[in-house]
Motif scaffolding. Structure first.
Motif, PDB file in Angstrom:
ATOM      1  N   ILE A  50      -8.590   5.072   8.466  1.00 45.32           N
ATOM      2  CA  ILE A  50     -10.059   4.855   9.351  1.00 45.32           C
ATOM      3  C   ILE A  50      -9.537   3.424  10.044  1.00 45.32           C
ATOM      4  N   LEU A  51      -8.900   2.493   9.334  1.00 46.66           N
ATOM      5  CA  LEU A  51      -8.802   1.186   9.933  1.00 46.66           C
ATOM      6  C   LEU A  51      -7.868   1.290  11.055  1.00 46.66           C
ATOM      7  N   ILE A 104     -10.038   2.587  14.229  1.00 47.29           N
ATOM      8  CA  ILE A 104     -11.182   1.726  14.793  1.00 47.29           C
ATOM      9  C   ILE A 104     -10.464   1.108  16.244  1.00 47.29           C
ATOM     10  N   PRO A 105     -11.111   1.066  17.273  1.00 47.80           N
ATOM     11  CA  PRO A 105     -10.588   0.552  18.750  1.00 47.80           C
ATOM     12  C   PRO A 105     -10.344  -0.836  18.503  1.00 47.80           C
ATOM     13  N   THR A 106      -9.454  -1.356  19.266  1.00 44.26           N
ATOM     14  CA  THR A 106      -9.216  -2.789  18.994  1.00 44.26           C
ATOM     15  C   THR A 106     -10.226  -3.830  19.529  1.00 44.26           C
ATOM     16  N   ILE A 107     -11.077  -3.299  20.566  1.00 45.76           N
ATOM     17  CA  ILE A 107     -12.203  -4.185  20.952  1.00 45.76           C
ATOM     18  C   ILE A 107     -12.872  -4.434  19.954  1.00 45.76           C
ATOM     19  N   VAL A 108     -13.152  -3.355  18.722  1.00 43.79           N
ATOM     20  CA  VAL A 108     -14.129  -3.660  17.888  1.00 43.79           C
ATOM     21  C   VAL A 108     -13.605  -4.902  16.725  1.00 43.79           C
ATOM     22  N   ILE A 148       0.882  -1.208   0.144  1.00 37.81           N
ATOM     23  CA  ILE A 148       0.050  -0.072   0.060  1.00 37.81           C
ATOM     24  C   ILE A 148       0.820   1.357   0.065  1.00 37.81           C
ATOM     25  N   THR A 163      -9.416  -0.041  26.001  1.00 39.68           N
ATOM     26  CA  THR A 163     -10.335  -1.037  26.648  1.00 39.68           C
ATOM     27  C   THR A 163      -9.429  -1.788  27.509  1.00 39.68           C
ATOM     28  N   THR A 178      -8.885   6.450   4.042  1.00 38.22           N
ATOM     29  CA  THR A 178      -9.799   5.548   4.161  1.00 38.22           C
ATOM     30  C   THR A 178      -8.812   4.263   4.686  1.00 38.22           C
ATOM     31  N   ILE A 179      -7.731   4.203   4.462  1.00 39.27           N
ATOM     32  CA  ILE A 179      -6.846   3.142   5.314  1.00 39.27           C
ATOM     33  C   ILE A 179      -6.628   3.668   6.579  1.00 39.27           C
ATOM     34  N   LEU A 206     -12.004  -3.308   5.733  1.00 32.34           N
ATOM     35  CA  LEU A 206     -12.761  -2.277   6.190  1.00 32.34           C
ATOM     36  C   LEU A 206     -14.335  -2.454   6.233  1.00 32.34           C
ATOM     37  N   ILE A 253      -2.222  -2.928   9.619  1.00 31.52           N
ATOM     38  CA  ILE A 253      -1.673  -2.551   8.195  1.00 31.52           C
ATOM     39  C   ILE A 253      -1.640  -1.065   8.032  1.00 31.52           C
ATOM     40  N   LEU A 266     -19.885   4.138  19.551  1.00 30.84           N
ATOM     41  CA  LEU A 266     -18.589   4.402  19.877  1.00 30.84           C
ATOM     42  C   LEU A 266     -17.982   4.905  18.616  1.00 30.84           C
ATOM     43  N   LEU A 267     -18.198   4.226  17.412  1.00 28.03           N
ATOM     44  CA  LEU A 267     -17.521   4.533  16.134  1.00 28.03           C
ATOM     45  C   LEU A 267     -17.979   5.870  15.602  1.00 28.03           C
ATOM     46  N   LEU A 280     -16.328   8.513  17.576  1.00 29.31           N
ATOM     47  CA  LEU A 280     -14.683   8.709  17.043  1.00 29.31           C
ATOM     48  C   LEU A 280     -14.955   9.564  15.989  1.00 29.31           C
ATOM     49  N   GLY A 338      -0.145  -3.896  -5.705  1.00 28.09           N
ATOM     50  CA  GLY A 338      -0.328  -2.685  -4.942  1.00 28.09           C
ATOM     51  C   GLY A 338      -1.728  -2.469  -4.982  1.00 28.09           C
ATOM     52  N   GLY A 359     -10.910   4.960  22.799  1.00 23.98           N
ATOM     53  CA  GLY A 359     -11.196   3.728  22.306  1.00 23.98           C
ATOM     54  C   GLY A 359     -10.486   2.568  23.207  1.00 23.98           C
ATOM     55  N   ILE A 390      -7.532   7.440  -0.976  1.00 26.02           N
ATOM     56  CA  ILE A 390      -6.889   6.190  -0.345  1.00 26.02           C
ATOM     57  C   ILE A 390      -6.490   6.395   1.038  1.00 26.02           C
ATOM     58  N   ALA A 395      -3.497  -4.890  -2.681  1.00 28.74           N
ATOM     59  CA  ALA A 395      -3.051  -4.854  -1.096  1.00 28.74           C
ATOM     60  C   ALA A 395      -4.179  -3.672  -0.705  1.00 28.74           C
ATOM     61  N   ILE A 396      -4.144  -2.806  -1.709  1.00 30.90           N
ATOM     62  CA  ILE A 396      -5.230  -1.325  -1.066  1.00 30.90           C
ATOM     63  C   ILE A 396      -6.856  -2.134  -1.021  1.00 30.90           C
ATOM     64  N   ILE A 409     -20.972  -0.455  19.398  1.00 26.40           N
ATOM     65  CA  ILE A 409     -19.948  -0.309  18.709  1.00 26.40           C
ATOM     66  C   ILE A 409     -20.151   0.850  17.745  1.00 26.40           C
ATOM     67  N   ILE A 429      -4.920  -7.086  10.115  1.00 28.69           N
ATOM     68  CA  ILE A 429      -5.536  -6.415   9.313  1.00 28.69           C
ATOM     69  C   ILE A 429      -5.565  -4.677  10.278  1.00 28.69           C
TER      70      ILE A 429
END
Lengths: 255, 401, 431
Positions: free
Chosen positions: B216-217, B220-224, B194, C357, B213-214, C42, B265, C409-410, C413, C31, C355, B210, C34-35, C406, B262
């Motif tokens: 956003i990952l 996101i909290p790890t609990i999710v 990427i 925990t 968008t990446i 997501l 990433i 929460l999101l 955030l 590439g 976020g 892009i 990967a994206i 969730i 994930i």
């Protein structure tokens, strides 16, 4: 000189960056033999024009080249033409020496490797040696080919870049102010080398130093504000310029 | 709690009152001074405010330590504050360098702020070391790091059989390693590709879409992620395996590892993107001018230059994966199996810490203390990885400056 | 020399060139893939959460006529509030249900009938009413209370009616009653207000995120109060006043490392220091906020330093040159310029803290709480931990609730980060 063939012929070449035109319709023919120099004040478009010949402008986002550029009669901006192949035939040396973060040997061997010019290790060694020899660097580095290329002095780095370029066996070598980052002694050595190389390669050099152009070039083109003002034998340009702006520049009134 | 709040308000009020009066006096007095003055009236005000407020605060701390009655505390505070106020009032004059003192105070506060970060580290080291030492008094360090059997949860009270429990942490380390391996072998290539695509191929407009968008990952909290692993990805993998004729559990090293991959990433891609962009354009130009394609330039020139930085990024990603908690708590299964099979339930260091330190705690049983020993291991390993990565990255970025 | 054909135009070279271009295309496709993988992950994650969670935002409620029979609730007629708390409101609801379906006489059927309604929600509702106003005893009126979670799930289409009766949670009889009540409008679907205002509960139809949401707010408040001023102070000192020596280098390395220490370690620190050593109570937002504050501190320091470094030195030098003291130059000139950047960095650090925990599990903010906290010293939990607690329930109704939590929460955030980005674009200067 008169029986020399035309290598590049350009008709109405314009270069624009993000819609802003930097070169306004250049017509020029560049001969196969000897050294052609582009001179002019900074920002006149001479470097942009040099990058037209190996399509390096393609790598700049927002840069657009129009007009016709022919190399040996073949349109190098034709959609069917492969810039990768073009650049193998038209090498380039940059303003600042830019050896790769690799050993001296690998720097020179890089081009032959990607183009598959050597069938085996022995052939590759031979190419590396002959390229370094032609670039006048062999004696200085033959004992430390495995050392990093970035550890060399500025003048040596620039000659390494030249060795790297000729290792690909190009027909043309473009040089973009190759001596501007070098001290006078390294510059003198480089000029000697250019003189030597001009016997085998078509060389187009951009320089901001008129003295350098006078010393090494056979023909000189003077650029001013995106236009080609005058193009002639170097001796004519410097002794008997026809345009007043050329006159002003070489006498130091503009630039 | 509320009385402390009131007392703090009293302190602030005393400070404010002193400030106002002292500034007023300074204004009157300094107006007639003929020469250039060193400290403006408000600095005299601040000086008085800090003197009285500071003394009141000192009184508050002292009486909190001696647990004096609130009424007595207030009296003490006011008396000290008044003393401090008059001390400052007496000093007001063109020659008194109130600003120097006030600035000295400000700088001291700033130093204190910086030291809190140091104290945090010291606090972490000491609390982990202290409880770990107590643990290693009961379980030998060698048994801990070489033992193949972990059953901390079954270690109970003295009167029960097998009270010593079993604290061989190798299965825990192996589980951590397995999940980290899976996570990094997913995150490293994808994140790197990427980064390469974004820096070498994507247009400015594509980048603008892009990149966020990446990212956003990453937000996101790890609990999710853990919930996703437990309820969506785990069952999906099991269903997929069932359709192929295999029976695997929902919660496994694989489930946790893939989802963690994930999650990491964007971490890898943004760090690698930084190091790839730090390689000067002239390197690329040199390669293109020789007739290299973009991928050749990338893999043979840019990558060679960026390699130390990319290794640093990978090390940080590994450290991140080792310390990740919620995904493994929800999706790794938690059985302390010593296995290399990714489709088995495994346990990790963080999983054990959570299980051992939630619920009833007994700070004198090896069961609770073992969590601190695991925490110490986690801290040391991640610290080492971070240090090495930081050194590599720093040395690398110095090269191109 | 151009007469001799270039070695680059030889047949072998051209063949090779073709291969090289193919490799180039493959590389580019890698590439792009990967994206694509990252984006699809997501989308999958969001889809699985939203696709389940949105249903928790509406629910079904039952409108029922009840009679607050005095002989059941307050046989002595004393109207003693303490006694009224313990009265049998369950019986009232049961009676109301039997009244509504007088044909149901069989014991088992009666139980099934009662199970349509939230069996603890409805009596609790009446208890609260009687406690607030004892005069309603003896009166008749209608109340609207949640249906049981199984009925709710049935009506949301999550229970397969074609399944064999023994294999589903609602019986054929219950289905018939529910359908009848739907037709008459006694059971209606509507916005699930309870999800937002209720504390946690053992019953899915009653459980809400109020405790967690308020807990998150209070915790974050403490975190911000601690991490932001201290972080900015430390950054200013390091950037402007710190001497260049070994100890300061050590502080800087220490801060960088602290930022990468796993968050669970901060929880262990909080447990050992705040709870075990200082003896502060477990589960309270103050301790949680302090732990997250220490966790967020290095992030705030690093963000602030980056912003301070981006302010040109000339601004400070300008102030110094007209006779400002170093402190004045920094606080009057440099800091205001860095303000927007510092604010953005701090907000993003707070979003990260929201976020978290694992560290909060360590200090016991994982308790089952049926009360809403009134102050940062009351036991509370936070949204991520509430999600963790709920995620151990595999029933559909709980999965729905968890997904909805969730989503909240999101959403929070996204709002926080969006605000930070907006602020940055609006206020940040470019040098």
């Amino acid at each position: 000189m008169s029986q020399s063939k035309i290598k590049f012929s350009c008709r109405d070449v314009r270069v624009a960056y993000s819609g802003k035109e930097a070169l306004h319709g250049i017509d020029i023919e560049i001969e196969d033999q000897g050294v052609t120099a582009f001179i002019g004040p900074s920002g006149c478009g001479k470097s942009s024009f040099l990058r037209v010949f190996n399509r390096m402008n393609d790598t700049i986002p927002g840069c657009k080249v129009t007009g016709i550029v022919k190399m040996d009669g073949e349109d190098i901006y034709a959609p069917t033409l492969d810039p990768v192949l073009l650049r193998a035939r038209v090498g380039m040396v940059f303003q600042k020496p830019n050896p790769f973060p690799k050993s001296i040997y690998d720097n020179v061997a890089y081009g032959p490797r990607i183009h598959g010019l050597a069938a085996n290790k022995a052939e590759l060694d031979e190419i590396v040696e002959s390229s370094l020899t032609k670039a006048g660097l062999w004696d200085e580095v033959k004992d430390r080919l495995k050392d990093g290329g970035t550890g060399l002095s500025g003048g040596q780095q620039q000659r390494l870049v030249i060795a790297r370029t000729i290792a690909v066996s190009p027909e043309v070598i473009l040089m973009d102010e190759p001596a501007s980052a070098l001290d006078p002694i390294a510059t003198a050595k480089l000029e000697e080398l250019i003189d030597e190389l001009s016997k085998k390669f078509c060389i187009v050099i951009v320089t901001h130093s008129m003295a350098q152009a006078a010393r090494i070039s056979d023909r000189t083109a003077f650029f001013h504000m995106g236009n080609l003002i005058e193009y002639d034998q170097t001796s004519n340009i410097f002794t008997n310029p026809t345009d007043s702006r050329t006159q002003d520049y070489i006498t130091g009134r503009i630039g | 709690m509320n009385s402390i709040l009131i007392l703090i308000c009293v302190t602030l009020a005393l400070t404010a009152i002193s400030f106002v009066f002292a500034r007023q006096k300074a204004r009157r007095q300094l107006a007639v001074a003929a020469k250039t003055i060193h400290s403006q009236p408000s600095y005299h005000g601040w000086f008085a405010g800090l003197m009285s407020g500071g003394l009141a605060f000192l009184a508050l701390i002292v009486s909190a330590f001696l647990s004096l009655s609130p009424l007595f505390t207030i009296v003490l505070m006011v008396v000290l504050a008044v003393l401090g106020f008059f001390f400052a009032m007496n000093r007001i004059g063109a020659d008194f360098r109130a600003r120097t003192y006030v600035e000295y105070f400000i700088k001291s506060i700033l130093v204190l702020c910086s030291l809190i970060a140091v104290f945090t580290t010291i606090g972490i080291i000491f609390s982990l070391l202290f409880e770990s030492m107590r643990f290693f008094k009961e379980v030998s360090f060698l048994d801990f790091v070489t033992g193949l059997d972990w059953s901390a949860q079954t270690a109970f009270r003295d009167d029960q059989v097998g009270q010593s429990g079993s604290f061989g942490a190798v299965p825990i380390f192996a589980g951590t390693f397995l999940i980290t391996l899976i996570a990094v072998s997913i995150a490293a290539p994808i994140g790197l590709m990427i980064a390469i695509f974004l820096s070498e191929y994507a247009s400015v407009r594509a980048k603008r879409i892009i990149k966020p968008t990446i990212e956003i990952l990453a937000g996101i909290p790890t609990i999710v992620y853990g919930f996703f692993a437990l309820l969506t990805f785990g069952p999906f993998i099991r269903g997929f395996a069932e359709s192929m004729g295999f029976g695997i559990p929902t919660q496994s090293a694989f489930t946790a590892g893939v989802v963690m991959g994930i999650m990491i990433i964007p971490f890898v891609s943004s760090l690698s993107n930084d190091v790839i962009n730090a390689v000067p354009q002239s390197m690329r130009d040199g390669s293109y001018a020789l007739g290299a394609t973009k991928s050749e330039t990338m893999t043979k020139v840019v990558f060679a230059g960026a390699l130390p930085g990319i290794i640093g990024a990978f090390l940080l990603a590994i450290s991140r994966a080792i310390g990740e908690t919620m995904i493994v708590v929800l999706a790794a299964g938690g059985a302390a199996n010593l296995t290399a099979n990714p489709f088995e339930s495994v346990s990790t260091v963080t999983f054990q810490i959570v299980t051992l330190l939630t619920g009833d705690l007994e700070f004198d049983s090896p069961k609770t203390l073992s969590a601190f020993a695991l925490g110490l291991m986690l801290f040391v390993v991640t610290l080492l990885l971070n240090m090495i990565a930081l050194i590599i990255v720093r040395r690398y970025s110095a090269k191109y400056e | 020399m151009s007469s001799s054909p270039s070695i680059h135009a030889s047949e072998r070279a051209l063949k090779r060139l073709k291969k090289r271009h193919a490799r180039e295309r493959r590389f580019k496709v890698m590439g792009l893939s990967a994206i694509a993988i990252a984006v699809m992950a997501l989308i999958w994650l969001l889809y699985s959460v939203i696709g389940t969670g949105y249903k928790a935002f509406y629910t079904h409620s039952f409108t029922l006529d009840v009679e607050m029979t005095e002989s059941v609730l307050d046989p002595t007629g004393a109207r003693d509030p303490d006694a009224l708390r313990k009265s049998n409101y369950r019986r009232i609801v049961q009676n109301a249900m039997y009244e509504r379906f007088p044909d149901v006489t069989d014991r088992k059927a009666k139980k099934e009938l009662f199970d349509i309604i939230s069996t603890s929600g409805a009596p609790n509702h009446l208890r609260q009413m009687a406690y607030n106003d004892p005069s309603i005893i003896g009166q008749s009126f209608t109340i609207t209370v949640p249906t049981s979670d199984d009925v709710d799930q049935l009506l949301k289409g999550n229970i397969d009616r074609d399944l064999d009766e023994s294999r589903r949670k609602v019986s054929d009889r219950q289905i018939a009653w529910v359908d009848q009540l739907m037709e008459t409008g006694e059971i209606k679907s509507g916005f699930n207000k309870g999800f937002f205002v209720n504390p946690d509960s053992r019953d899915a139809e009653l459980a809400g995120i109020a405790t967690a949401f308020l807990g998150s707010l209070m915790t974050l408040f403490v975190t911000a109060l601690m991490a932001i001023p201290v972080g900015i102070g430390a950054a200013i000192w390091l950037d402007e006043f710190a001497p260049r020596n070994r100890f300061v280098d050590f502080i800087e390395i220490n801060i960088n490392n602290l930022a990468a220490v796993p968050s669970i370690i901060f929880g262990v620190l909080g447990l050992a220091i705040f709870i075990n050593f200082f003896g502060l109570p477990r589960s309270i937002p103050i301790v949680g906020g302090l732990v997250l504050g220490l966790r967020a501190l290095p992030t705030v320091i690093i963000a602030t330093r980056a912003t301070l470094m981006a302010v040109p030195q000339s601004i400070r030098d300008g102030a110094l040159s007209i006779g400002a003291s170093h402190v004045q130059a920094v606080f009057h000139h440099k800091l205001p310029h860095a303000g927007p950047g510092i604010l953005t960095g701090s907000i993003i650090a707070m979003a990260q803290a929201l976020g978290e925990t694992a560290p909060l599990l360590m200090i016991g903010m994982v308790a089952f709480l049926t009360e809403v906290p009134n102050s940062p010293t009351d036991p509370a939990t936070v949204l991520p931990v509430q999600i963790y607690i709920w995620s151990s329930n595999a029933e559909r109704a709980w999965v729905e609730k968890t997904s909805a939590a969730i989503m909240i929460l999101l959403l929070v955030l996204i709002l926080i980060n969006g605000f930070a980005i907006w602020l940055r674009n609006r206020l940040e200067k470019r040098w």
